[in-house]
Design a protein around this motif. Structure first.
Motif, PDB file in Angstrom:
ATOM      1  N   ARG A 235       0.831  -1.206   0.000  1.00 34.00           N
ATOM      2  CA  ARG A 235       0.000   0.000   0.000  1.00 34.00           C
ATOM      3  C   ARG A 235       0.864   1.255   0.000  1.00 34.00           C
ATOM      4  O   ARG A 235       1.962   1.254   0.532  1.00 34.00           O
ATOM      5  N   ARG A 236       0.274   2.288  -0.585  1.00 36.26           N
ATOM      6  CA  ARG A 236       0.919   3.593  -0.606  1.00 36.26           C
ATOM      7  C   ARG A 236      -0.152   4.673  -0.590  1.00 36.26           C
ATOM      8  O   ARG A 236      -1.225   4.498  -1.180  1.00 36.26           O
ATOM      9  N   THR A 237       0.153   5.788   0.045  1.00 38.38           N
ATOM     10  CA  THR A 237      -0.694   6.970  -0.005  1.00 38.38           C
ATOM     11  C   THR A 237       0.047   8.036  -0.803  1.00 38.38           C
ATOM     12  O   THR A 237       1.248   8.243  -0.594  1.00 38.38           O
TER      13      THR A 237
ATOM     14  N   ASP B  46      -8.504   4.484  -3.777  1.00 36.93           N
ATOM     15  CA  ASP B  46      -9.493   5.238  -3.012  1.00 36.93           C
ATOM     16  C   ASP B  46      -9.079   6.701  -3.089  1.00 36.93           C
ATOM     17  O   ASP B  46      -7.956   7.054  -2.710  1.00 36.93           O
TER      18      ASP B  46
ATOM     19  N   GLU C 118      -0.154  12.096  -1.920  1.00 40.54           N
ATOM     20  CA  GLU C 118      -0.759  13.414  -1.718  1.00 40.54           C
ATOM     21  C   GLU C 118      -0.490  14.244  -2.968  1.00 40.54           C
ATOM     22  O   GLU C 118       0.653  14.640  -3.218  1.00 40.54           O
TER      23      GLU C 118
ATOM     24  N   HIS D 148      -5.230   6.608  -1.912  1.00 44.84           N
ATOM     25  CA  HIS D 148      -4.777   5.419  -1.199  1.00 44.84           C
ATOM     26  C   HIS D 148      -4.771   4.287  -2.223  1.00 44.84           C
ATOM     27  O   HIS D 148      -5.799   4.002  -2.840  1.00 44.84           O
TER      28      HIS D 148
ATOM     29  N   THR E 288      -5.957  13.161  -1.840  1.00 47.10           N
ATOM     30  CA  THR E 288      -5.229  12.037  -1.275  1.00 47.10           C
ATOM     31  C   THR E 288      -5.680  10.744  -1.932  1.00 47.10           C
ATOM     32  O   THR E 288      -6.870  10.445  -1.975  1.00 47.10           O
TER      33      THR E 288
END
Length: 91
Positions: free
Chosen positions: A21-23, A53, A25, A60, A58
């Motif tokens: 997983r990575r977020t 998402d 911005e 996800h 942002t």
């Protein structure tokens, strides 16, 4: 596959179970949508699609190879592509 070793080359990503997983911005909402669009093009080319998402600016992202029951080389390939796309869009 040594997942932890592969993640050393992808510092923005973390393992959660059988996913990475990575977020991201983005600078603003339109940039976030452009990032998603660019990811969609590459995902289609690779025939490998992340879970995405979107929350304002942002993103996800989660990757796993469902039909293989976990992480494969394809997940790490797409993760590197996503990193490049995010960087191109100032994220």
């Amino acid at each position: 596959m040594d997942v932890e070793s592969r993640l050393k080359d992808l510092p923005a990503w973390r393992r959660e179970g059988e996913e990475i997983r990575r977020t991201v911005e983005a600078p603003d909402f339109p940039a976030a949508i452009r990032i998603v669009d660019a990811i969609a093009v590459k995902a289609e080319e690779l025939n490998h699609h992340p879970d995405i998402d979107i929350r304002w600016r942002t993103l996800h992202l989660a990757l796993t190879t469902h039909d293989q029951g976990g992480l494969t080389e394809l997940d790490f390939t797409l993760a590197a592509v996503i990193d490049a796309i995010a960087a191109e869009h100032g994220a």
